[in-house]
Design a protein around this motif. Structure first.
Motif, PDB file in Angstrom:
ATOM      1  N   UNK A  15       0.611 -16.273   4.286  1.00 34.71           N
ATOM      2  CA  UNK A  15       1.482 -15.145   3.938  1.00 34.71           C
ATOM      3  C   UNK A  15       1.141 -14.779   2.497  1.00 34.71           C
ATOM      4  N   UNK A  16       0.517 -13.619   2.328  1.00 32.94           N
ATOM      5  CA  UNK A  16      -0.004 -13.222   1.028  1.00 32.94           C
ATOM      6  C   UNK A  16       0.741 -12.012   0.491  1.00 32.94           C
ATOM      7  N   UNK A  17       1.171 -12.079  -0.771  1.00 32.71           N
ATOM      8  CA  UNK A  17       1.752 -10.941  -1.450  1.00 32.71           C
ATOM      9  C   UNK A  17       0.703 -10.287  -2.330  1.00 32.71           C
ATOM     10  N   UNK A  18       0.553  -8.966  -2.228  1.00 26.35           N
ATOM     11  CA  UNK A  18      -0.499  -8.297  -2.994  1.00 26.35           C
ATOM     12  C   UNK A  18      -0.142  -6.835  -3.227  1.00 26.35           C
ATOM     13  N   UNK A  19      -0.731  -6.279  -4.280  1.00 30.06           N
ATOM     14  CA  UNK A  19      -0.664  -4.843  -4.500  1.00 30.06           C
ATOM     15  C   UNK A  19      -1.725  -4.217  -3.606  1.00 30.06           C
ATOM     16  N   UNK A  20      -1.266  -3.409  -2.646  1.00 25.19           N
ATOM     17  CA  UNK A  20      -2.176  -2.822  -1.668  1.00 25.19           C
ATOM     18  C   UNK A  20      -2.561  -1.409  -2.088  1.00 25.19           C
ATOM     19  N   UNK A  21      -3.854  -1.181  -2.165  1.00 22.22           N
ATOM     20  CA  UNK A  21      -4.341   0.163  -2.439  1.00 22.22           C
ATOM     21  C   UNK A  21      -4.701   0.830  -1.120  1.00 22.22           C
ATOM     22  N   UNK A  22      -4.094   1.966  -0.860  1.00 23.87           N
ATOM     23  CA  UNK A  22      -4.337   2.719   0.370  1.00 23.87           C
ATOM     24  C   UNK A  22      -4.438   4.200   0.002  1.00 23.87           C
ATOM     25  N   UNK A  23      -5.650   4.724  -0.001  1.00 21.94           N
ATOM     26  CA  UNK A  23      -5.842   6.093  -0.444  1.00 21.94           C
ATOM     27  C   UNK A  23      -5.479   6.215  -1.906  1.00 21.94           C
ATOM     28  N   UNK A  24      -4.594   7.138  -2.212  1.00 25.04           N
ATOM     29  CA  UNK A  24      -4.168   7.328  -3.603  1.00 25.04           C
ATOM     30  C   UNK A  24      -2.916   6.535  -3.946  1.00 25.04           C
ATOM     31  N   UNK A  25      -2.365   5.816  -2.970  1.00 20.99           N
ATOM     32  CA  UNK A  25      -1.084   5.128  -3.167  1.00 20.99           C
ATOM     33  C   UNK A  25      -1.263   3.631  -3.364  1.00 20.99           C
ATOM     34  N   UNK A  26      -0.305   3.034  -4.070  1.00 16.61           N
ATOM     35  CA  UNK A  26      -0.182   1.587  -4.177  1.00 16.61           C
ATOM     36  C   UNK A  26       1.120   1.164  -3.520  1.00 16.61           C
ATOM     37  N   UNK A  27       1.085   0.038  -2.796  1.00 19.45           N
ATOM     38  CA  UNK A  27       2.272  -0.506  -2.149  1.00 19.45           C
ATOM     39  C   UNK A  27       2.438  -1.966  -2.563  1.00 19.45           C
ATOM     40  N   UNK A  28       3.693  -2.414  -2.619  1.00 19.12           N
ATOM     41  CA  UNK A  28       3.982  -3.843  -2.785  1.00 19.12           C
ATOM     42  C   UNK A  28       3.999  -4.443  -1.384  1.00 19.12           C
TER      43      UNK A  28
END
Length: 284
Positions: free
Chosen positions: A97-110
């Motif tokens: 179970x990994x927590x990461x800042x996800x880059x998807x296109x122009x957006x970042x998600x927690x």
């Protein structure tokens, strides 16, 4: 009949703003946990590339210099860095179970993702409930995103950080029949004029075990003042946010601690053997 499943909770300082170094660190921790007999390892919130503590520090203009680096060092699902972690899960036969800042296109998600012991991605959950500061750089996920996963080691629910303070979250975990609740904390700060602190956040984690009758795994980062940037920050910022931040815990249903906690400055892995009824998963 209950089956004992060994789990692991990470308490470590991230490799701040260094995705490549953070992936190597993550793989090392996966290998260590597997060698310790764990079938599941849980990481803190945005462990890659570290929680953006600079949002809390001093003026907005001072923190803007970090954003480009943070975005560059955020991880994209399916890319090389992600595949390396999934391969490590497969090689060592361990759920991650990994927590990461996800880059998807122009957006970042927690984001949090759950990878099974075959290296298969079971799902990605993007945190829907962000704090006001988190909204400055992250986009909120959908509240309908799946966060209880059926695995070979039980039904696992996942949440990030401040979501623990929302009562409906526990009710939903109970409704979905979660057996294990994983909360990924970014570290607990000691801050001036900040309402959430060590006691409140630890109490929220414990509350899920006591009231929800859930096994709870709380992974937590160690943090310095500004995530590797302490020397560049002004003295006023150093007084605003202070660590050490580490408060990883593992609780049994009812609230008994199953692993001796580490000190707030100490890096390591907590282990515990959970008693889980896996008959439902075996029949599925």
């Amino acid at each position: 009949m209950p089956t004992k499943v060994r789990v692991a909770a990470v308490q470590a300082e991230p490799r701040w703003l260094d995705l490549r170094g953070g992936v190597a660190q993550t793989i090392d921790l996966i290998e260590t946990a597997a060698a310790g007999g764990a079938r599941l390892i849980a990481f803190p919130e945005t462990f890659l590339p570290g929680y953006p503590w600079w949002l809390w520090l001093d003026s907005v203009s001072w923190g803007q210099g970090f954003f480009a680096r943070y975005r560059t060092n955020s991880m994209t699902v399916g890319r090389t860095e992600f595949r390396r972690i999934a391969d490590a899960a497969r090689r060592h036969r361990i759920h991650v179970l990994l927590g990461f800042s996800e880059r998807c296109g122009t957006a970042l998600y927690m984001s949090q993702c759950l990878i099974d012991e075959r290296g298969v991605l079971l799902g990605v959950r993007r945190k829907p409930e962000l704090t006001a500061l988190e909204h400055k750089i992250f986009r909120a996920g959908e509240p309908t995103d799946q966060y209880v996963f059926r695995t070979e080691i039980g039904r696992i629910g996942v949440h990030g950080g401040s979501e623990q303070l929302h009562l409906p979250e526990r009710r939903e975990l109970e409704r979905t029949g979660a057996q294990v609740h994983i909360v990924s904390w970014p570290g607990f700060i000691v801050a001036r004029d900040v309402e959430w602190g060590v006691r409140v956040n630890n109490a929220a984690t414990l509350w899920y075990a006591v009231v929800g009758q859930l096994n709870v795994i709380a992974a937590c980062s160690i943090m310095d003042v500004a995530g590797s940037e302490i020397r560049r920050g002004p003295d006023s910022a150093k007084q605003l946010v202070r660590g050490p931040g580490g408060h990883a815990r593992i609780y049994a249903p009812g609230g008994d601690e199953l692993a001796a906690p580490l000190s707030g400055h100490e890096e390591g892995i907590l282990y515990a053997d959970l008693e889980l009824d896996l008959s439902f998963e075996s029949a599925a």
